[in-house]
Write an enzyme that holds these catalytic residues in place. Structure first.
Site, short mmCIF file in Angstrom:
data_model
loop_
_atom_site.label_atom_id
_atom_site.label_comp_id
_atom_site.label_asym_id
_atom_site.label_seq_id
_atom_site.Cartn_x
_atom_site.Cartn_y
_atom_site.Cartn_z
CG LEU A 124 6.11 3.24 -8.15
CD1 LEU A 124 6.51 2.38 -9.33
CD2 LEU A 124 5.38 4.47 -8.64
CG ASP A 125 -0.02 4.03 -4.27
OD1 ASP A 125 0.77 4.17 -3.31
OD2 ASP A 125 -0.84 4.91 -4.59
N PRO A 126 0.69 -0.36 -4.73
CG PRO A 126 -0.06 -1.73 -2.98
CD PRO A 126 0.13 -0.30 -3.36
#
Length: 509
Positions: A124-126
């Protein structure tokens, strides 16, 4: 005598206790407190297994091949493992916080739980929050299958210009379903190549025309870029758009409603266990890896066959106890023990119909072994020949590898077939080839008889044909050999002389 009076007392009817429906917490306590085990029986008993946990749920609905097996006092129910094994064979359905990356979060959990290995079900992206399945130790063997599982997201898209109502946005979302071309965003960890990703379903939840924000839900294939989808939405509407916020709602089997925990819960549970030896919170945070496999079709194996499969043996039909309906060839299935432990992931080689009609053969091939080796005892090599071989090794009649020596009896050398030897199957091949050679000999005799009968009837015709064939073959062989005889050499020399004469004439001219 006076008539005797019969006095009858009214019967007290026992009040039936109203059974209250069990709550989720009560069911969990019962599952942890009671013993769940499939007992060996000669007859198939009727069971109500709808409340049994994990892979043993609705166990009575499986097809029974045989109910007889020898139970071994090894292994345990996944919910009743010791706390150390429980954590090492578990996973966490984590609510990933915003800002740290997925790898950072997984590294923190590895440090909190003090384990050697962890993995997650898809990056998952930050800035993205939501469902991140963190697998621990043995459960990391399921990471690849979880990464390729379907995902669901809820996102917010911001449009650059206003549109007339939310109907246009919902229509644009409907058009962006099915197989789509996608290129990763500008800032991506992978190569920016065009790729095809499938969006199964999408719907708009809400649209705010004043702030030009739309909330939508998407069910898609693993590896779909929702940021790219929002850009495509803006292009379709002709106003431009970008992703404002994103949350993963479901990853594979687990959703945000299935016991999702935060990083603080994990930290508190480990602190309680370290300081007060209270493992109840750790058991609520970590779940057995079998929970990830509840959607797969099941095969139940005998206890005596478990360790052989852990060492890579083929999943054969004689070791099978029960099997599920609807198994298809090349389908991914899970092989379990009688206590509900996952042994391995496998690829089915037989359908349910074939399993029910056969009594031998390979049911499935192993894809990934999950269980640790020697959890169950070894049960192979206990036959009469294997036992005799072990005795002969002890007596010195065979060497330590079971190979024959000078002291080995002649009967053993003749009768025993060593399948592990490099020159194996010599006796077997001879035995197999013997009937074939006999059949060929019979065919040769028949051909000879047929040819003799033909020669008696017309003796001159075949001889003439053979002579003609020989005459035809001779010039062909000479040409093919490239002039081995003297005639061939003469022809080549004549050709060379002619060429020289032509060259001389041209020079003179």
């Amino acid at each position: 005598m006076a008539d005797a009076e019969v006095i009858t007392f009214p019967k007290k009817h026992k009040k039936k206790k109203d059974r209250k429906p069990l709550q989720e917490d009560d069911v969990a306590e019962i599952q942890h407190a009671e013993e769940f085990l499939i007992k060996p029986e000669s007859k198939v008993a009727q069971l109500d297994t709808s409340q049994w946990p994990l892979l043993l749920k609705n166990f009575d609905k499986l097809n029974v091949r045989t109910a007889h097996y020898t139970p071994l006092p090894c292994g345990s129910n996944p919910l009743k493992r010791e706390i150390g094994d429980y954590i090492r064979t578990g996973f966490i359905n984590l609510d990933k916080p915003s800002n740290p990356s997925s790898h950072e979060v997984v590294a923190w959990i590895r440090r909190i739980l003090r384990v050697e290995k962890t993995g997650h079900s898809g990056t998952l992206d930050p800035k993205v929050t939501g469902c991140l399945i963190v697998c621990i130790e043995r459960a990391t063997r399921l990471v690849k299958s979880q990464q390729s599982a379907g995902k669901e997201y809820v996102g917010i898209v911001r449009l650059h210009n206003a549109i007339e109502g939310g109907t246009q946005l919902s229509r644009a979302l409907e058009t962006l379903t099915g197989a789509l071309f996608q290129r990763p965003p500008l800032i991506a960890a992978v190569k920016r190549q065009l790729r095809v990703r499938t969006i199964y379903e999408s719907k708009m939840i809400e649209y705010d025309p004043e702030r030009r924000l739309g909330i939508f839900w998407v069910s898609c294939e693993a590896g779909t870029y929702i940021r790219t989808l929002c850009v495509h939405l803006g292009l379709l509407l002709g106003v431009g758009g970008q992703m404002q916020e994103l949350r993963r709602v479901r990853s594979g089997v687990m959703s945000e409603k299935d016991h999702m925990v935060t990083m603080h819960d994990v930290l508190d549970a480990q602190w309680l266990y370290d300081n007060h030896k209270d493992e109840s919170y750790l058991r609520r945070v970590v779940y057995p890896l079998e929970k990830l496999l509840t959607s797969h079709k099941r095969l139940v194996m005998k206890d005596s066959a478990v360790n052989a499969i852990c060492y890579g043996a083929k999943i054969m039909l004689p070791g099978l106890l029960r099997y599920e309906d609807g198994i298809e060839v090349n389908q991914e299935i899970v092989v379990i023990t009688t206590k509900g432990e996952a042994i391995c992931m496998a690829i089915a080689l037989m359908t349910t119909a074939v399993i029910s009609t056969c009594d031998h053969g390979i049911v499935a091939k192993i894809k990934r072994v999950i269980m640790e080796r020697d959890t169950y005892p070894r049960k192979w090599g206990l036959g009469p020949k294997a036992s005799q071989k072990k005795m002969m090794i002890k007596q010195g009649l065979l060497d330590k590898h079971g190979k024959p020596t000078d002291n080995t009896p002649a009967t053993w050398k003749q009768d025993y077939i060593d399948y592990s030897d490099s020159g194996k199957n010599t006796l077997v091949t001879e035995a197999v080839q013997a009937p074939q050679l006999a059949a060929e000999a019979v065919n040769v005799i028949k051909r000879k008889r047929d040819s003799e009968s033909e020669s008696d009837e017309t003796p001159t015709v075949p001889q003439l044909k053979e002579k003609k064939k020989k005459k035809d073959k001779k010039p062909k062989t000479v040409l093919e050999s490239g002039g081995e005889t003297g005639d061939g050499d003469n022809d080549t020399t004549k050709k060379k002389k002619k060429k020289k004469v032509k060259v001389v004439e041209e020079m003179s001219e």
